[in-house]
Design a protein around this motif. Structure first.
Motif, mmCIF file in Angstrom:
data_model
loop_
_atom_site.group_PDB
_atom_site.id
_atom_site.type_symbol
_atom_site.label_atom_id
_atom_site.label_comp_id
_atom_site.label_asym_id
_atom_site.label_seq_id
_atom_site.Cartn_x
_atom_site.Cartn_y
_atom_site.Cartn_z
ATOM 1 N N PHE A 108 7.559 10.417 -9.442
ATOM 2 C CA PHE A 108 6.302 10.187 -10.168
ATOM 3 C C PHE A 108 5.489 9.009 -9.627
ATOM 4 O O PHE A 108 4.674 8.441 -10.338
ATOM 5 N N GLY A 109 5.701 8.653 -8.352
ATOM 6 C CA GLY A 109 4.991 7.508 -7.791
ATOM 7 C C GLY A 109 3.484 7.663 -7.826
ATOM 8 O O GLY A 109 2.766 6.787 -8.312
ATOM 9 N N ASN A 110 2.973 8.793 -7.317
ATOM 10 C CA ASN A 110 1.524 8.984 -7.283
ATOM 11 C C ASN A 110 0.935 9.101 -8.684
ATOM 12 O O ASN A 110 -0.170 8.631 -8.950
ATOM 13 N N MET A 111 1.690 9.741 -9.604
ATOM 14 C CA MET A 111 1.193 9.905 -10.971
ATOM 15 C C MET A 111 1.028 8.555 -11.659
ATOM 16 O O MET A 111 0.155 8.376 -12.509
ATOM 17 N N LEU A 112 1.865 7.594 -11.294
ATOM 18 C CA LEU A 112 1.810 6.257 -11.897
ATOM 19 C C LEU A 112 1.016 5.281 -11.037
ATOM 20 O O LEU A 112 1.113 4.065 -11.217
ATOM 21 N N ALA A 148 -1.276 -4.101 6.246
ATOM 22 C CA ALA A 148 -0.853 -2.878 5.558
ATOM 23 C C ALA A 148 -1.430 -1.661 6.270
ATOM 24 O O ALA A 148 -2.577 -1.677 6.722
ATOM 25 N N HIS A 149 -0.619 -0.611 6.337
ATOM 26 C CA HIS A 149 -1.048 0.608 7.017
ATOM 27 C C HIS A 149 -1.182 1.745 6.018
ATOM 28 O O HIS A 149 -0.212 2.156 5.390
ATOM 29 N N SER A 150 -2.403 2.230 5.882
ATOM 30 C CA SER A 150 -2.814 3.332 5.009
ATOM 31 C C SER A 150 -3.229 2.825 3.630
ATOM 32 O O SER A 150 -2.692 1.843 3.115
ATOM 33 N N LEU A 151 -4.209 3.534 3.067
ATOM 34 C CA LEU A 151 -4.760 3.177 1.757
ATOM 35 C C LEU A 151 -3.892 3.792 0.665
ATOM 36 O O LEU A 151 -4.216 4.831 0.097
ATOM 37 N N ASP A 152 -2.783 3.147 0.357
ATOM 38 C CA ASP A 152 -1.864 3.669 -0.646
ATOM 39 C C ASP A 152 -1.088 2.507 -1.235
ATOM 40 O O ASP A 152 -1.606 1.389 -1.321
ATOM 41 N N ARG A 153 0.169 2.750 -1.651
ATOM 42 C CA ARG A 153 0.950 1.693 -2.289
ATOM 43 C C ARG A 153 1.148 0.494 -1.373
ATOM 44 O O ARG A 153 1.244 -0.642 -1.849
ATOM 45 N N ARG A 203 -6.629 8.916 -5.601
ATOM 46 C CA ARG A 203 -6.828 7.863 -6.603
ATOM 47 C C ARG A 203 -6.354 6.522 -6.051
ATOM 48 O O ARG A 203 -6.992 5.481 -6.262
ATOM 49 N N LEU A 204 -5.230 6.541 -5.329
ATOM 50 C CA LEU A 204 -4.735 5.312 -4.709
ATOM 51 C C LEU A 204 -5.698 4.812 -3.639
ATOM 52 O O LEU A 204 -5.939 3.610 -3.512
ATOM 53 N N VAL A 205 -6.241 5.752 -2.864
ATOM 54 C CA VAL A 205 -7.174 5.389 -1.797
ATOM 55 C C VAL A 205 -8.351 4.604 -2.349
ATOM 56 O O VAL A 205 -8.706 3.527 -1.850
ATOM 57 N N HIS A 206 -8.963 5.122 -3.394
ATOM 58 C CA HIS A 206 -10.158 4.466 -3.924
ATOM 59 C C HIS A 206 -9.820 3.171 -4.658
ATOM 60 O O HIS A 206 -10.618 2.228 -4.664
ATOM 61 N N ALA A 207 -8.622 3.109 -5.239
ATOM 62 C CA ALA A 207 -8.185 1.846 -5.838
ATOM 63 C C ALA A 207 -8.035 0.780 -4.755
ATOM 64 O O ALA A 207 -8.434 -0.379 -4.938
#
Length: 377
Positions: free
Chosen positions: A70-74, A97-102, A143-147
């Protein structure tokens, strides 16, 4: 200078899955081998055993575990907190950091000087997915990307294309354009070419335009009867691989096509050496590492004019640009290169010269360290 790099990282140099893993590995190695950078790679992956290893001088890998479900969901909040806390304890002068994510969000939330490299444009790629599960996963990742975009203040772009796409989001960010590095070994390939051999290097997924290349191969075979298309890359969607196999059978290309699966860097280098040219007519790309590697090997490239590709594949100079969905046009360009050794060598030499200017580990690391020093002030 102490630098932390966070992102996906291969468990073995012989098993690199995709361009981002290749980029983080090569950049980490290149920085460590300079001698003036102490590199610490922070890996947050639930499937990887926690621990600290030192594969070579000035390079330390920190595997810190990760959330299993549930990583992406949270919005990856547990992993972001894990990454941020570890970085604060590590106390690097700069985090990359590499990539727009966690990884980007965890680095930014550590409140340490941070630069983020954008490796792909998720909404463009997920829009081309054919499976519902992949589309849903892409939407959650977006959603992570835009955050991350809202919080990023220092950003490395692989090409001007990324700057154009995210122009509004990056208005308040400092930006630099630096391509991914290519391992030095790809510049030294001397494997003898195999006549009429064409290489496609990349995953076998719908947006790569595999069917388009197969249609072009059928047309080109009328003039080059022994044409060989070799696919280096694994299939992640079983149903799609079955569709490709049916297409090969329907077109009667069984003797002309070979699927090699995932290859080690050494095996892939042999394929770059064997081929006379590379083809990648994807529907969407940012800046494929495979194209940069093939150019480093001195081979011309035929690719679709999408994303960042037109910035490195220069029409009539380092290769040809052919839009996806034009198999007759693609076949014409393939035949023109296979039948003209002098033209192949001219374009291949131009491709290699451009690669030496932009993609060597030394060049990429020098430009990247300049960014580190600027944001660490």
């Amino acid at each position: 200078m102490k630098v932390a790099i966070t992102g996906i990282y291969p468990e073995s140099e012989e098993r690199i899955r995709g361009g981002v893993e290749a980029a983080t590995l090569r950049l980490s190695q290149g920085l460590a081998r300079r001698g003036d950078i102490d590199v610490h790679v922070v890996i947050c992956n639930a499937g990887r055993a926690p621990g600290i290893t030192n594969p070579e001088p000035n390079l330390t890998l920190h595997s810190i575990g990760g959330s299993k479900r549930f990583g992406n969901m949270l919005l990856s909040i547990p992993d972001r907190r894990r990454i941020a806390a570890y970085l604060r304890k590590l106390k690097p002068e700069v985090v990359h950091a590499h990539s727009l994510d966690r990884f980007a969000l965890g680095a930014i939330e550590s409140r340490l000087p941070t630069v983020v490299t954008i490796h792909g444009i998720i909404e463009m790629e997920s829009a081309l997915e054919t499976e519902v599960s992949q589309k849903v996963r892409g939407a959650m990742r977006n959603r992570l990307v835009h955050a991350a975009l809202r919080k990023a203040r220092n950003v490395i772009l692989l090409s001007p294309y990324v700057a154009e796409h995210y122009a509004r989001d990056l208005r308040r960010a400092n930006t630099w354009t630096i391509e991914n590095p290519v391992a030095d070994s790809f510049f030294a390939i001397d494997e003898p070419e195999e006549r009429n051999t064409v290489l496609h290097a990349g995953l076998l997924i719908p947006r790569k335009g595999i069917g388009n290349l197969l249609q072009a191969a059928r047309i080109a075979r009328a003039e080059v009867s022994d044409i060989k298309i070799r696919f280096a890359g694994g299939a992640t969607i079983p149903d799609y691989k079955e569709e490709i196999d049916r297409t090969v059978s329907e077109l009667g290309l069984q003797e002309n096509v070979a699927f090699l699966g995932n290859l080690s860097p050494a095996e892939l280098a042999l394929e770059y050496g064997k081929c006379e040219l590379m083809v990648m007519v994807s529907k969407q790309e940012t800046l494929p590492v495979a194209i940069a590697e093939c150019m480093a090997a001195g081979k011309p490239v035929i690719a679709s004019p999408v994303g960042g590709i037109p910035y490195i594949v220069r029409e009539n100079e380092t290769g040809y640009l052919v839009p996806h969905g034009e198999p007759e046009h693609l076949a014409e360009k393939i035949v023109s290169l296979l039948s003209n050794r002098r033209l192949r060598e001219k374009m291949g030499a131009a491709a290699k010269a451009y690669a030496r200017e932009r993609f060597t580990m030394e060049s990429v690391c020098d430009r990247t360290v300049a960014v580190y020093r600027e944001i660490a002030k």
